[in-house]
Structures are given as structure tokens and as C-alpha cells.
Design a protein around this motif. Structure first.
Motif, mmCIF file in Angstrom:
data_model
loop_
_atom_site.group_PDB
_atom_site.id
_atom_site.type_symbol
_atom_site.label_atom_id
_atom_site.label_comp_id
_atom_site.label_asym_id
_atom_site.label_seq_id
_atom_site.Cartn_x
_atom_site.Cartn_y
_atom_site.Cartn_z
ATOM 1 N N ARG A 62 0.835 -1.207 0.000
ATOM 2 C CA ARG A 62 0.000 0.000 0.000
ATOM 3 C C ARG A 62 0.866 1.253 0.000
ATOM 4 O O ARG A 62 0.538 2.239 -0.650
ATOM 5 C CB ARG A 62 -0.930 0.006 1.211
ATOM 6 C CG ARG A 62 -2.068 -0.958 1.103
ATOM 7 C CD ARG A 62 -2.902 -0.951 2.363
ATOM 8 N NE ARG A 62 -4.005 -1.877 2.231
ATOM 9 C CZ ARG A 62 -4.380 -2.737 3.171
ATOM 10 N NH1 ARG A 62 -3.758 -2.766 4.345
ATOM 11 N NH2 ARG A 62 -5.383 -3.553 2.953
ATOM 12 N N HIS A 63 1.965 1.211 0.740
ATOM 13 C CA HIS A 63 2.857 2.374 0.757
ATOM 14 C C HIS A 63 3.439 2.617 -0.635
ATOM 15 O O HIS A 63 3.506 3.758 -1.094
ATOM 16 C CB HIS A 63 3.983 2.189 1.786
ATOM 17 C CG HIS A 63 4.856 3.382 1.881
ATOM 18 N ND1 HIS A 63 4.430 4.561 2.465
ATOM 19 C CD2 HIS A 63 6.111 3.613 1.444
ATOM 20 C CE1 HIS A 63 5.398 5.458 2.385
ATOM 21 N NE2 HIS A 63 6.423 4.907 1.765
ATOM 22 N N ILE A 64 3.818 1.553 -1.306
ATOM 23 C CA ILE A 64 4.348 1.696 -2.669
ATOM 24 C C ILE A 64 3.256 2.211 -3.603
ATOM 25 O O ILE A 64 3.514 3.068 -4.454
ATOM 26 C CB ILE A 64 4.966 0.372 -3.152
ATOM 27 C CG1 ILE A 64 6.166 0.006 -2.254
ATOM 28 C CG2 ILE A 64 5.387 0.470 -4.617
ATOM 29 C CD1 ILE A 64 6.706 -1.395 -2.464
ATOM 30 N N SER A 65 2.029 1.737 -3.433
ATOM 31 C CA SER A 65 0.911 2.270 -4.230
ATOM 32 C C SER A 65 0.751 3.768 -3.990
ATOM 33 O O SER A 65 0.529 4.535 -4.931
ATOM 34 C CB SER A 65 -0.398 1.555 -3.883
ATOM 35 O OG SER A 65 -0.398 0.237 -4.358
ATOM 36 N N MET A 66 0.873 4.178 -2.738
ATOM 37 C CA MET A 66 0.748 5.597 -2.401
ATOM 38 C C MET A 66 1.851 6.404 -3.087
ATOM 39 O O MET A 66 1.584 7.456 -3.677
ATOM 40 C CB MET A 66 0.826 5.799 -0.890
ATOM 41 C CG MET A 66 0.674 7.253 -0.477
ATOM 42 S SD MET A 66 0.854 7.489 1.306
ATOM 43 C CE MET A 66 2.607 7.198 1.489
ATOM 44 N N VAL A 83 11.535 4.121 -1.811
ATOM 45 C CA VAL A 83 11.053 3.063 -0.922
ATOM 46 C C VAL A 83 12.138 2.733 0.104
ATOM 47 O O VAL A 83 11.865 2.606 1.302
ATOM 48 C CB VAL A 83 10.620 1.810 -1.720
ATOM 49 C CG1 VAL A 83 10.391 0.619 -0.809
ATOM 50 C CG2 VAL A 83 9.371 2.113 -2.536
ATOM 51 N N SER A 84 13.370 2.607 -0.355
ATOM 52 C CA SER A 84 14.490 2.312 0.532
ATOM 53 C C SER A 84 14.626 3.384 1.612
ATOM 54 O O SER A 84 14.741 3.068 2.804
ATOM 55 C CB SER A 84 15.777 2.214 -0.289
ATOM 56 O OG SER A 84 16.895 2.097 0.557
ATOM 57 N N LYS A 85 14.569 4.619 1.202
ATOM 58 C CA LYS A 85 14.712 5.734 2.154
ATOM 59 C C LYS A 85 13.530 5.799 3.121
ATOM 60 O O LYS A 85 13.709 5.905 4.329
ATOM 61 C CB LYS A 85 14.833 7.053 1.393
ATOM 62 C CG LYS A 85 15.011 8.242 2.299
ATOM 63 C CD LYS A 85 15.110 9.531 1.525
ATOM 64 C CE LYS A 85 15.230 10.671 2.522
ATOM 65 N NZ LYS A 85 15.006 11.949 1.919
ATOM 66 N N ASP A 91 18.542 -0.966 -0.615
ATOM 67 C CA ASP A 91 18.078 -0.825 -2.003
ATOM 68 C C ASP A 91 17.693 -2.179 -2.584
ATOM 69 O O ASP A 91 16.738 -2.286 -3.342
ATOM 70 C CB ASP A 91 19.163 -0.193 -2.877
ATOM 71 C CG ASP A 91 19.371 1.286 -2.602
ATOM 72 O OD1 ASP A 91 18.593 1.881 -1.815
ATOM 73 O OD2 ASP A 91 20.324 1.853 -3.174
ATOM 74 N N GLU A 92 18.427 -3.214 -2.207
ATOM 75 C CA GLU A 92 18.158 -4.555 -2.720
ATOM 76 C C GLU A 92 16.788 -5.047 -2.253
ATOM 77 O O GLU A 92 16.020 -5.610 -3.039
ATOM 78 C CB GLU A 92 19.251 -5.537 -2.289
ATOM 79 C CG GLU A 92 20.607 -5.264 -2.892
ATOM 80 C CD GLU A 92 21.382 -4.119 -2.224
ATOM 81 O OE1 GLU A 92 21.030 -3.696 -1.092
ATOM 82 O OE2 GLU A 92 22.347 -3.627 -2.848
ATOM 83 N N LEU A 93 16.492 -4.836 -0.976
ATOM 84 C CA LEU A 93 15.185 -5.245 -0.459
ATOM 85 C C LEU A 93 14.080 -4.385 -1.065
ATOM 86 O O LEU A 93 13.017 -4.889 -1.431
ATOM 87 C CB LEU A 93 15.164 -5.168 1.075
ATOM 88 C CG LEU A 93 13.933 -5.737 1.764
ATOM 89 C CD1 LEU A 93 13.640 -7.167 1.345
ATOM 90 C CD2 LEU A 93 14.099 -5.650 3.282
ATOM 91 N N ALA A 94 14.337 -3.102 -1.198
ATOM 92 C CA ALA A 94 13.350 -2.212 -1.825
ATOM 93 C C ALA A 94 13.070 -2.659 -3.259
ATOM 94 O O ALA A 94 11.914 -2.637 -3.708
ATOM 95 C CB ALA A 94 13.842 -0.769 -1.804
ATOM 96 N N GLN A 95 14.098 -3.085 -3.959
ATOM 97 C CA GLN A 95 13.914 -3.567 -5.333
ATOM 98 C C GLN A 95 12.998 -4.787 -5.360
ATOM 99 O O GLN A 95 12.127 -4.899 -6.233
ATOM 100 C CB GLN A 95 15.275 -3.903 -5.943
ATOM 101 C CG GLN A 95 15.202 -4.320 -7.393
ATOM 102 C CD GLN A 95 16.586 -4.538 -7.986
ATOM 103 O OE1 GLN A 95 17.607 -4.547 -7.297
ATOM 104 N NE2 GLN A 95 16.618 -4.728 -9.296
ATOM 105 N N LEU A 96 13.164 -5.684 -4.395
ATOM 106 C CA LEU A 96 12.291 -6.862 -4.316
ATOM 107 C C LEU A 96 10.845 -6.457 -4.038
ATOM 108 O O LEU A 96 9.906 -7.019 -4.624
ATOM 109 C CB LEU A 96 12.782 -7.821 -3.230
ATOM 110 C CG LEU A 96 14.115 -8.506 -3.493
ATOM 111 C CD1 LEU A 96 14.564 -9.291 -2.260
ATOM 112 C CD2 LEU A 96 14.022 -9.411 -4.716
ATOM 113 N N VAL A 98 9.436 -3.525 -4.753
ATOM 114 C CA VAL A 98 8.894 -2.855 -5.945
ATOM 115 C C VAL A 98 8.543 -3.897 -6.997
ATOM 116 O O VAL A 98 7.491 -3.806 -7.645
ATOM 117 C CB VAL A 98 9.874 -1.780 -6.477
ATOM 118 C CG1 VAL A 98 9.462 -1.288 -7.857
ATOM 119 C CG2 VAL A 98 9.963 -0.619 -5.481
ATOM 120 N N ALA A 99 9.372 -4.916 -7.154
ATOM 121 C CA ALA A 99 9.069 -6.005 -8.098
ATOM 122 C C ALA A 99 7.792 -6.722 -7.682
ATOM 123 O O ALA A 99 6.951 -7.054 -8.531
ATOM 124 C CB ALA A 99 10.235 -6.985 -8.179
#
Length: 118
Positions: A62-66, A83-85, A91-96, A98-99
Motif C-alpha cells: 500500500r505504501h508503494i501504491s501511495m 522506498v528504501s529511504k 536498495d536490494e530489499l526495496a527492489q524486491l 517494488v518487483a
């Protein structure tokens, strides 16, 4: 449904941090709202949040949708960095995450209609 105030959503008597967060996720809140609520009601330190919220997929998506609604022209790299910040994750976890969001698509949350109307 309009935005609620985290300070007006206290935990129920005897409710643990995890159960409180699960309840907020169930009613449709995104991760940043839930972080603020936990910090306010349980005095949780920011450093505890990144690992804690790995178990709250809907809240994180939901946060990524926002973020996508707030910044629709943001490219994937920029979204991963944001997302990472925001969530204090690598960044690696944020990439996962976002994917994962790309797989699932937009996840509705409390306040989404308010963002769409802006």
C-alpha cells in the motif's frame, strides 16, 4: 474513506504491537501510517521498523501504491530509492518489494480516494 488520525486509533486493552499492526493493516492502512501509530502508542524506535514490517506485505505494498500515486512519473530506479529511504531498508530489499508491487499491481488503502482527487 477519508484519512484517519493515528493518534485517535489506540490499541485495544492488552493488544500487542504485532496484533495492533495487524488490525491497522486489516482495516486498510499503509505502512507509514502504521509506523506513526506504533511510535505514538507504543514508543517504538524507528530502528525497529524495517524488520518488523517485512511481515506486513499489504501495508508495505500500500505504501508503494501511495508513492506511485503521489509521483506517477517516477521511474523504477527512483521508486526503489524512495522506498528504501522511506522504509529504512536496503536498495536490494526495496527492489524486491517494488518487483512484488509490479506483480500485484495497485493495492488500495485508506486515503487513496483523497490522493486521486488531488
Amino acid at each position: 474513506m477519508g484519512l484517519e488520525r493515528y493518534d485517535k486509533l489506540p490499541p485495544q486493552v492488552g493488544e500487542s504491537k504485532r496484533d495492533y499492526a495487524l488490525r491497522l493493516q486489516e482495516i486498510g492502512h499503509e505502512e507509514m501510517f502504521m509506523r506513526k501509530a506504533l511510535a505514538y502508542h507504543f514508543h517504538v524506535e524507528i530502528s525497529e521498523f524495517s524488520a518488523f514490517f517485512n511481515a506486513f506485505e499489504l501495508a508495505r505494498l500500500r505504501h508503494i501504491s501511495m508513492l506511485r500515486l503521489l509521483f506517477p512519473n517516477r521511474n523504477n530506479y527512483s521508486l526503489i530509492k524512495k522506498v528504501s529511504k522511506n522504509l529504512g531498508i536496503s536498495d536490494e530489499l526495496a527492489q524486491l518489494w517494488v518487483a512484488r508491487h509490479n506483480e500485484v499491481g495497485e493495492v488500495t488503502f485508506i486515503g487513496i480516494d483523497d490522493l486521486r482527487s488531488k
